[in-house]
Every structure is written in C-alpha cells, then in structure tokens.
Design an enzyme around this catalytic site. Structure first.
Site, PDB file in Angstrom:
ATOM      1  CB  ALA B  36     -14.190  47.387 -27.190  1.00 43.20           C
ATOM      2  CG  HIS B  37     -12.324  42.410 -28.921  1.00 46.06           C
ATOM      3  ND1 HIS B  37     -13.331  43.009 -29.648  1.00 46.06           N
ATOM      4  CD2 HIS B  37     -12.735  41.138 -28.713  1.00 46.06           C
ATOM      5  CE1 HIS B  37     -14.298  42.125 -29.869  1.00 46.06           C
ATOM      6  NE2 HIS B  37     -13.953  40.979 -29.314  1.00 46.06           N
TER       7      HIS B  37
END
Lengths: 284, 198
Positions: B36-37
């Site tokens: 997600a980062h």
C-alpha cells in the site's frame, strides 16, 4: 465425539483461550509494572478476556498448527488418528476461523486450509501403554522468527550457554511480542536441541524441571533476561520473559548445541487425551 | 498523560505530545502495509491523508451482507515500512503512524519535520483493536492488493491504548531504551562471567 471433532475442538480452544496459568503470569507481571509496560499488559489482559468471551482468535496470526504426540504402543486406533489430524486442521481453519498460514516456498501458493507439505508438523513419540496424549501448539510467525540454534564449543561450558541464551533473547527486543516464554534445549544434535526447546514450551508455566540443577538454571536465566529491561513489547520494564524452561539430552563430546524456541505472550496450547476405548478429553 | 486525538488532528496537538504519553484515537484510521505504501507513493493516495492516522496492519475481515466486519486487526512489524515512511510522511502528512516495534532514524527525522508521531499498539491484541473499529468506511485496492495489503479506511472510537514511542521532537523510546538495555547487559555479562571464577 470423534477424533476429528476432538482435535478440532483443541485447536479452537488453543486459538481463543489462553491457558489459565499464562493469564495468571500476565496478571502478576501487570501488578509489578508501571508506565508503558503496564499499559501493554493491560491491553493484553483485556484482549485475552474479549477473545475468550467472543470465542474469537486472540491474535490475527493464528499460527502454524504443530502437534506433539505421545502414543502408547498398545493404542489400537493409530491409523484413524493419523488420518484425523490434517482433517481436524482443515475443519478448525473453516470453523474458528483460523488464518490460512501455509505458503508454498517456491510458488507462494496458499492452499487455504493450513495444510501442505510436511504440515501440520507432527512429532510422534512412542512409549508404553494404550492411550494417547496430543499437545497442540499453534505458534505465531513473529516469535518463531526469533527462534534460533547456537552450536557452541563445549569448552564454553554452562556459562557459554547462559550467555548465548541471554544475548539472543535480549537482542530480539520487542520483535517476538514479549513478555515471552523461552524454551531452551541443550545437547543432542542440532535438530534435537531445537525440538527439546519446543517440547520445553509444553510444560505449564510455574512447573520447574524436576532436576534441581536444571531448575536452578531456569530461574537464573529468567532473572538475567528480566534484568535487561527490554520489557513488555520492548517498551521497557521488568518483565521480558514470563518463564524460561530448559530440557536437555546427552551431547557429542565435540558439540554443545543450544536450541532456543521463543514463544510470544499469546502462548496458545491445548491437550487431547484419547483412551483405548476412544474416550476423548480436551484440556489446557 | 492520557488523551483522545480526533482526526483531522491539528499539527499543534501532535507537537504537544511527548514520548511515553498514552493516547487514544477517534476518527479515521487508514491501514497501509508494504504494498500500500509503494502504491500510494507511485499513484497517489485514494483519499486526503493530512491529519489522519496510518495503521501498519493486515486485518482479518469478513463480509456480512454489504458491510465489512473486522474480526482481528493487530499491528504488524513497522520496521519494514522504514523504506517508505519518510517520503510518505512528507508527501501526505498523516499526523500519527500506528504500528509495533518502532521505526528508524529517517522516520524519526521526518516526524519532527512534518509534525507527526509514531504510536505503538500492543502486538497480538487483535481483538481489542477490532473492538474499537466502528465501521469500515471504504476499502481501496482490494482487487490488486488482497485483503491484508489493501487500504482499509476504518472509523474508530477510542482506538488504543497507544503509547507515543517516537515524538515530533526527535525522541524515540526505542533509541533511549536500547542504550539503557546495553548498559544493563554489561552488568549482566559481568554476572555471568563472574561465576566462572568461583
């Protein structure tokens, strides 16, 4: 109750309810801590209550199901038990539910039912009698990553063993989710030392090794590690380990293996006993 | 000191926090793990994150009708996110990062620069975390990232307890503690060594 049902019940019990003596040890730790350490133990104890009440897994990592089986050589239903184990794992994975945690190391594929090649891992230990005792130990990944094997030179003696264990557990810091339970296996070969470490985890907290020298080593290791100040979750405090358990085997003159099995505070465990008449009891 | 932070959290409120403070969180808590980062840094965030809290977590969820329910949502090890966190903080300005195990020097610097804190949630306490999650407001990237790696937007009420472990003034509980542990270890080593002479 059939074998599959009994074993699945044990897996469910282990995932959702922490053994009473572990809760007692956590409460005792809570009473002696302050500051961030106390906050961690408060959260842990609250979480334990909630999981028990709602019959939901204590932690989202429900671990890898591992079995240690002591079977009497005259137990008449071994074949049935052998088949029941993976079936019970599948059933508990569906019904509790447990997180599917078995991943193929090459393809990354997850069969989704917590079984796979060599999994569930089962240790079979034959002995006299006609009954079976099965210990279930679903172990989380975070603490397993902190387990280790040290092959020491015998010349370092018991002092070297102490140093190796203390240095290793302290260096792991907050990673294995302390306060942890540490099983130490001394001697045997490389594989046996680690196996003994895991077997040491099966012993209820508060129960010392029957031999006084070993019991004294357990106490000393607890004291030394707790003097480090790593504390609950590695945020500082007096309680880094709830207990250290030691088991040993004779060693080769040239070898001094030390297996260190680290278990997180969520020390999930259950026991199934099956009699020759197929009677089943599930306990913790 | 114990207080409740409500999102969007003003910068001043976060700068007033010190290492060791215990806080609770109400409002929006957004999960982000490794993937997600990476995705958000490449393609942008699916919602404005300024003033919100980021949670290093891969939850266990189940779907009841149209609603997602969170079964367990404990923190994952934050150290893996050290690769992304500094840039992430500068770009999206969340005010709180929730995780376990702490983060490194680059994150510590970015926290001070941006005005944010790293807050520790008890490892393994997945049920306690789930209890504070009132509702799943939205989920992003579920198809591409899968359940644990997706970006879950939780509405939370008194989520905690959270221990401020890295503050916006360059202090890290982990750094302080590892120095203290090293000092303790010297005494412990001497105790072990001393026995050999006896």
């Amino acid at each position: 109750m059939g074998f599959v049902e009994g074993l699945a019940q044990a897996l469910a019990l282990a995932a959702t309810v922490l053994p009473e003596e572990v809760v007692r040890a956590l409460r005792a730790a809570h009473a002696r801590e302050e500051g961030p350490a106390r906050v961690q133990l408060e959260a842990i104890l609250k979480n334990v209550e909630m999981a028990k009440e709602g019959r939901v897994p204590l932690c989202q990592d429900t671990g890898t199901p591992t079995f240690f089986i002591r079977f009497g050589l005259d137990f008449p239903h071994l074949k049935e038990l052998f088949a029941a184990i993976p079936e019970a794992v599948r059933r508990a994975t569906r019904e509790v539910p447990l997180r599917p945690n078995t991943v193929h190391p090459f393809t990354g594929k997850n069969p989704g039912d917590n079984t796979g090649r060599c999994v569930p891992a089962i240790t079979w230990e034959p002995g006299p009698g006609d009954a079976v005792e099965i210990h279930v130990l679903p172990k989380g990944g975070g603490s397993e990553n902190c387990s280790a094997l040290k092959m020491l030179s015998p010349g370092v003696g018991l002092r070297g063993v102490k140093e190796a264990v203390v240095e290793h557990v302290v260096a792991a810091g907050g990673l294995p989710c302390p306060p942890t339970i540490v099983g130490v296996g001394i001697g045997g070969g490389a594989d046996l030392a680690l196996k003994l470490g895991k077997l040491a985890l099966l012993r209820p907290l508060g129960q010392r090794h029957p031999e006084p020298e070993v019991a004294a080593l357990e106490e000393e290791l607890e004291e030394l590690i707790n003097a480090s100040g790593v504390g609950p979750m590695g945020l500082g405090g007096r309680t880094t380990v709830l207990a250290v358990h030691v088991e040993y085997a004779h060693r080769h003159p040239a070898s001094l293996p030390v297996g260190i099995a680290v278990q997180c505070w969520a020390h999930r465990r259950a026991t199934v006993r099956i009699g020759p008449d197929r009677s089943i009891t599930v306990s913790q | 000191m114990e207080r409740v932070l409500v999102t969007p959290i003003p910068e001043g409120e976060v700068r007033a926090l010190r290492v060791g403070d215990v806080v609770y969180l109400s409002g929006l808590l957004v999960t982000a793990r490794d993937e997600a980062h990476r995705t958000m840094l490449e393609k942008g965030a699916p919602l404005p994150l300024e003033g919100l809290a980021i949670f290093h977590c891969g939850p266990v969820v189940s779907k009841k009708g149209e609603e997602w329910q969170v079964v367990a949502a404990g923190p994952t090890t934050s150290a893996r996110m050290e690769l992304f966190a500094a840039e992430f903080l500068r770009r999206f300005k969340p005010r709180v990062i929730v995780g376990k195990g702490g983060m490194g020097e680059q994150t510590l610097q970015a926290l001070a620069e941006v005005g944010a804190v790293y807050a520790h949630f008890t490892g393994g306490a997945g049920v306690l975390a789930a209890q504070a999650i009132q509702r799943v407001r939205e989920v992003h990237g579920l198809e591409e990232l899968g359940i644990p790696e997706a970006i879950w937007v939780f509405e939370v009420e008194r989520f905690g307890p959270l221990v401020v472990a890295m503050d916006a003034h360059g202090r890290s509980l982990y750094k302080d503690l590892s120095a203290q542990v090293e000092r303790n270890m010297e005494a412990i080593r001497a105790r072990i060594r001393g026995e050999v002479k006896r």
